[in-house]
Design a protein around this motif. Structure first.
Motif: not given
Length: 334
Positions: A1-30
């Motif tokens: 899955m893709k997600r954005y991250q705000v890397t320090k110290p911020g700024g539109l040029e530091n909005l990064a898209i990274v690839q991470t694993e899709t999570p699994t819901p814990n108890r009480g979560q969806v």
């Protein structure tokens, strides 16, 4: 899955898209597959680094999507349910407290600029009937702020008068809610084209604030005093809001588009006996009431422009231009 991250110290040029694993819901979560988000001034400040956040924070306080997996003990949702996020995921009902307002989506906790995330089953509401994901994504911050300012804090009644400032998402929602409730609406803008669009949406009277340096007093003269004022500009607008508001009226202090401080004439506040409410968005219970009203009245959000998932920086640049009328939305890939 893709997600954005705000890397320090911020700024539109530091909005990064990274690839991470899709999570699994814990108890009480969806697990929600997010389909859209919308831009708010708060999100822009996070992206710029003007609001400090933890390293690699996922931005964006609004989200709309569908439930794709359910954790143990979940009884509120089923796979396939269409849902909307909460700005304050822990504020379920009642008054705001330091505890229930500590988690802020896209700020102190991760937001919704990502394809999948696990959230507590209580941190969602249903989407309005017949809304697209893009439409629903406009609601959690801008719409709920307008709803709370007018309906919850202001106790808006049919026949009351309302002043909305500008043509951003919150102000447009306020105009729509006010008209649905039977109010007479005044609006301000700096653009003749936007003036015509505000009138087309139902604004009864519109004033160009760039052409009238005393527009608050002008509105007071026209109206005899306005019952409800939603102030979005702090130092740029508060003096005018106090001029325009009726004796015994209500000013909802909502935005800081004109600066984070403001000065005011205290005798005006005293002798007009004005109620002023500082507010930030609202609770899950308020959002559910608002969505019920949207379903009843058939209100649809005004969406100015839709960008693709990988165009968040471009979308923020467009937001900063001030050219938009209503909401700016980011639509995720199918």
């Amino acid at each position: 899955m893709k997600r954005y991250q705000v890397t320090k110290p911020g700024g539109l040029e530091n909005l990064a898209i990274v690839q991470t694993e899709t999570p699994t819901p814990n108890r009480g979560q969806v697990l929600v597959r997010w389909r859209a988000t919308s831009l708010n001034y708060h999100d822009y400040m996070v992206a710029l680094g003007a609001i400090p956040t933890a390293a690699n924070r996922v931005p964006m306080s609004d989200g709309a999507g569908e439930v794709v997996a359910i954790g143990e003990g979940v009884d509120s949702w089923q796979v396939g349910d269409k849902v909307v996020s909460l700005f304050f995921p822990n504020w379920i009902d009642g008054k705001p407290t330091p505890t229930n307002n500590a988690a802020v989506s896209g700020d102190t906790v991760d937001g919704f600029a990502l394809e999948y995330s696990c959230v507590d089953q209580t941190a969602l509401t249903r989407m309005p009937d017949n809304y697209s994901f893009e439409q629903a994504a406009t609601l959690p911050c801008a719409a709920l702020t307008a709803w709370r300012g007018l309906i919850v804090e202001g106790n808006l009644q049919a026949g009351d008068s309302v002043l909305v400032q500008g043509s951003g998402g919150m102000s447009i929602f306020a105009l729509q809610f006010a008209k649905a409730a039977g109010a007479y609406v005044y609006a301000t803008t700096s653009c003749d084209t936007k003036m015509a669009r505000l009138k087309a949406l139902g604004a009864d009277e519109v004033i160009n604030y760039r052409e009238d340096s005393s527009w608050g007093k002008t509105l007071a003269t026209r109206s005899g005093g306005i019952d409800h004022v939603l102030d979005v500009g702090a130092d740029a607008t508060l003096k005018h809001s106090l001029d325009a508001v009726a004796m015994g009226g209500h000013i909802a202090l909502i935005g800081v588009l004109g600066g984070i401080t403001a000065t005011m004439m205290m005798p005006t506040v005293f002798f007009k006996q004005v109620t002023m409410s500082g507010l930030a968005v609202g609770s899950r219970a308020m959002q559910e009431k608002m969505i019920a009203a949207i379903n009843t009245n058939g209100i649809e959000p005004v969406i100015d422009k839709v960008f693709a998932f990988d165009e968040l920086a471009k979308a923020f640049e467009y937001q900063a231009s001030g050219a938009h009328f209503g909401k700016i939305v980011l639509r995720y890939d199918d």
